[in-house]
Scaffold this motif. Structure first.
Motif, PDB file in Angstrom:
ATOM      1  N   ASN A 164       0.781  -1.326   0.022  1.00 41.05           N
ATOM      2  CA  ASN A 164       0.112   0.004  -0.057  1.00 41.05           C
ATOM      3  C   ASN A 164       0.961   1.145  -0.018  1.00 41.05           C
ATOM      4  N   ASP A 165       0.559   2.409   0.630  1.00 44.34           N
ATOM      5  CA  ASP A 165       1.249   3.492   0.486  1.00 44.34           C
ATOM      6  C   ASP A 165       2.686   3.637   0.176  1.00 44.34           C
ATOM      7  N   GLN A 197       4.614   0.462   2.049  1.00 42.77           N
ATOM      8  CA  GLN A 197       3.976  -0.540   2.827  1.00 42.77           C
ATOM      9  C   GLN A 197       3.898  -1.991   2.092  1.00 42.77           C
ATOM     10  N   TRP A 201      -3.300  -7.289   3.015  1.00 40.16           N
ATOM     11  CA  TRP A 201      -2.533  -6.602   4.234  1.00 40.16           C
ATOM     12  C   TRP A 201      -2.196  -7.566   5.380  1.00 40.16           C
ATOM     13  N   MET A 227       3.008  -4.864   8.737  1.00 37.84           N
ATOM     14  CA  MET A 227       3.898  -4.085   7.591  1.00 37.84           C
ATOM     15  C   MET A 227       5.413  -4.254   7.791  1.00 37.84           C
ATOM     16  N   PHE A 233       4.603   1.058  10.047  1.00 34.10           N
ATOM     17  CA  PHE A 233       3.591   1.879   9.184  1.00 34.10           C
ATOM     18  C   PHE A 233       4.432   3.028   8.395  1.00 34.10           C
ATOM     19  N   SER A 234       3.457   3.616   7.687  1.00 35.91           N
ATOM     20  CA  SER A 234       4.194   4.465   6.823  1.00 35.91           C
ATOM     21  C   SER A 234       4.919   5.635   7.400  1.00 35.91           C
ATOM     22  N   ARG A 281       0.507   8.794  13.510  1.00 34.48           N
ATOM     23  CA  ARG A 281       1.617   8.127  12.543  1.00 34.48           C
ATOM     24  C   ARG A 281       1.773   8.885  11.234  1.00 34.48           C
ATOM     25  N   ASP A 282       2.650   8.126  10.487  1.00 31.35           N
ATOM     26  CA  ASP A 282       2.844   8.703   9.183  1.00 31.35           C
ATOM     27  C   ASP A 282       3.654  10.004   9.063  1.00 31.35           C
ATOM     28  N   GLU A 326      -4.494  11.027   7.112  1.00 26.13           N
ATOM     29  CA  GLU A 326      -3.329  10.044   7.029  1.00 26.13           C
ATOM     30  C   GLU A 326      -2.269  10.703   5.957  1.00 26.13           C
ATOM     31  N   CYS A 327      -1.075  10.336   6.204  1.00 29.06           N
ATOM     32  CA  CYS A 327       0.005  10.541   5.136  1.00 29.06           C
ATOM     33  C   CYS A 327       0.110  11.810   4.870  1.00 29.06           C
ATOM     34  N   TYR A 383      -4.406   7.080  -3.544  1.00 28.07           N
ATOM     35  CA  TYR A 383      -4.595   7.481  -1.896  1.00 28.07           C
ATOM     36  C   TYR A 383      -3.054   7.709  -1.593  1.00 28.07           C
ATOM     37  N   TRP A 409      -8.867   1.524  -0.164  1.00 28.74           N
ATOM     38  CA  TRP A 409      -9.112   0.584   0.875  1.00 28.74           C
ATOM     39  C   TRP A 409     -10.437  -0.233   0.831  1.00 28.74           C
TER      40      TRP A 409
HETATM   41  C1  FRU Z   1      -3.036   4.655   4.977  1.00 30.88           C
HETATM   42  C2  FRU Z   1      -2.362   3.834   6.229  1.00 30.88           C
HETATM   43  C3  FRU Z   1      -1.570   4.852   6.850  1.00 30.88           C
HETATM   44  C4  FRU Z   1      -0.710   3.642   7.829  1.00 30.88           C
HETATM   45  C5  FRU Z   1      -0.560   2.526   6.599  1.00 30.88           C
HETATM   46  C6  FRU Z   1      -0.773   1.159   7.271  1.00 30.88           C
HETATM   47  O1  FRU Z   1      -3.085   3.987   3.893  1.00 30.88           O
HETATM   48  O2  FRU Z   1      -3.561   3.476   6.976  1.00 30.88           O
HETATM   49  O3  FRU Z   1      -2.044   5.769   7.863  1.00 30.88           O
HETATM   50  O4  FRU Z   1       0.638   3.917   8.202  1.00 30.88           O
HETATM   51  O5  FRU Z   1      -1.685   2.803   5.751  1.00 30.88           O
HETATM   52  O6  FRU Z   1      -0.120   0.212   6.331  1.00 30.88           O
END
Ligand code: FRU
Length: 499
Positions: free
Chosen positions: A42-43, A59, A67, A70, A102-103, A171-172, A226-227, A287, A308
């Motif tokens: 993912n991200d 990710q 998923w 991670m 995570f990210s 996070r992120d 997020e991110c 995303y 998602w």
């Molecule tokens: C966004 C997210 C981030 C998190 C990651 C987990 O897509 O939910 O906030 O760090 O994915 O995989």
């Protein structure tokens, strides 16, 4: 770092990748849309320039198409078009990140190392018996292939969240250097339950202190964010966020997951006055965008080309699941962020086909206009400028399949429809968005890379990404209209030997 210092978890992931590549080899990958070596991604994470190359982490869960705990996967590119796999970069192998890395982001240190900042996740049982995530920011430093997590992790622990805010969603981290200080932009859930960006500062990237709240949703710009990413562009200042739980506006803000440019201005580095909210991508699959500044000063963005809401469906049967959009160059015109494919894409072109003033009436197809990997620009003008019309393109088409892009000039909308593209989920089969097309004229640039479709409207004023699942041999293209139109078309294929 020596090989024998790698953790068992990381060794296991690298061994799994090595065996996959040796025994099976890469299956049906897109050419210039980055995918993971094997399994889920993912991200985008740690998108940066280091030693004259662009690094893209992501990710990653190599062991499944879904998923899981991670890791960070890793690819590298010289021109952001052609990617090469590097071994898995980090695995959830420490007490403070045992439930996931995570990210996060990456930056070069003054002594020439690459510093990764990521979110270490641990699950803890609460007093009421439920399990909750605790998310804290951690650092790993390395040479661009192997990374060592620092002893003082987590460097930004839960305790550094200002009192009164949620202690679970944190996070992120996006790390940015300004002057002689590092800044770390992280998302957090405010007491009002919606998103905010907290900024921390540091002189060495290791010891951090809280600086300020940069911006917050106040339940107006989606729920949790997020991110984040943060940069200046053509006289504006931009904060990127990916909000969940967004309320739709019936036009170009869709309910659920979104990705926005918050466009504003500011005086000193941490001064951000938001002026507008611009959805980044109007398709179904975009995303968690991150950007990098290129060697020649361009701002280039990449996003996760997935959603998602639909990513748990097993449509295609590839060994990889998830991909990135192609890198897009960002520019601002009249306060709007424009996005366009990088000009370097043209280094891979072959076989130009062009037609001028083709008359489109009912449905037509054109000699040499077909395929699943191409870059095609269409310029459409109605014969009678006052008359509204519906113009469409069918892609990846045969008797059973088609993916359509329809421009409705009366309602000023574009619809991307993948209901007949092989997807098996019931939601997000199509997406309709508003376009500016005052004089009934429209320009569409359509870039297709096997299963990836990216559409750029009116020279990049709007962009829309959609993933399809049509078998690769299905490759007819046709054009249709309910009024008489004139179409100019330029199409390039790609030289596969260059990838
Ligand atoms: C966004 C997210 C981030 C998190 C990651 C987990 O897509 O939910 O906030 O760090 O994915 O995989």
């Amino acid at each position: 770092m020596r090989e024998n210092m790698l953790s068992n978890k990381l060794k296991e992931a690298r061994e799994y990748e090595r065996k996959y590549l040796e025994e099976k080899g890469l299956d049906d990958r897109p050419l210039f849309h980055a995918t993971g070596t094997v399994g889920w991604i993912n991200d985008p994470n740690g998108f940066c320039r280091y030693n004259d190359e662009y690094h893209l982490f992501y990710q990653y869960y190599p062991y499944d198409r879904h998923w899981g705990p991670m890791h960070w996967g890793h690819s590298v590119s010289k021109d952001l078009i052609k990617w090469q796999y590097l071994p898995c970069a980090i695995a959830p192998d420490e007490e403070y990140d045992k439930d996931g890395c995570f990210s996060g982001s990456a930056i070069e240190t003054p002594d020439g190392k690459l510093l990764l900042v990521y979110t270490g996740v641990i699950k803890k049982e609460e007093a009421d018996g439920t399990e909750r995530d605790y998310q804290q920011q951690c650092v790993a430093i390395g040479d661009g292939v192997d990374f060592e997590k620092v002893e003082i992790n987590p460097v930004i622990p839960t305790e550094m969240i200002p009192a009164g805010n949620d202690i679970h969603d944190f996070r992120d981290p996006k790390i940015i250097k300004n002057g002689d200080k590092y800044y770390c932009f992280t998302v957090n859930r405010h007491a009002d339950n919606s998103g905010q960006v907290l900024v921390y500062e540091s002189t060495d990237g290791l010891k951090w202190s809280f600086a300020k709240v940069l911006d917050m949703s106040e339940n107006k710009v989606g729920g949790i964010w997020e991110c984040p990413d943060y940069f200046d562009l053509d006289g504006k200042r931009i904060l990127i966020v990916s909000p969940q739980e967004t309320k739709g506006d019936g036009e170009n803000i869709f309910p659920g997951f979104n990705n926005f440019f918050l466009v504003g201005q500011g005086k000193d580095f941490l001064d951000f006055n938001r002026q507008t909210v611009q959805p980044i991508d109007l398709g179904t699959d975009f995303y968690a965008a991150q950007t990098v500044e290129t060697a020649d000063g361009k701002r280039v963005m990449i996003g996760w080309m997935q959603n998602w809401e639909t990513c748990n469906y097993e449509n295609d049967k590839h060994d990889y699941y998830g991909m990135m959009t192609m890198p897009r160059e960002l520019r601002i015109k009249d306060g709007i962020v424009y996005q366009n494919p990088l000009k370097e894409l043209s280094n891979y072109y072959k076989d130009k086909v062009s037609y001028n003033n083709v008359v489109v009436e009912k449905e037509i197809s054109l000699d040499k206009i077909s395929g699943r990997i191409f870059d095609m620009t269409l310029d459409i003008t109605p014969e009678d400028k006052a008359k509204s019309y519906d113009f469409g393109i069918k892609l990846a088409k045969d008797l059973n399949y088609e993916t359509t892009i329809v421009y409705d000039s009366k309602h000023h909308t574009i619809t991307l429809d993948r209901n007949k593209s092989g997807v098996t989920f019931g939601s997000l089969g199509s997406r309709t968005f508003k376009v500016d097309s005052a004089d009934n004229h429209i320009k569409l640039r359509i870039v297709m890379d096997k299963y990836a479709l990216e559409v750029f409207v009116n020279d990049g004023k709007q962009a829309a990404a959609m993933k399809i699942d049509t078998p690769i041999q299905v490759e007819d293209i046709s054009f249709f209209s309910d009024e008489k139109l004139s179409m100019n078309i330029v199409k390039y294929d790609f030289d596969l030997t260059k990838f």
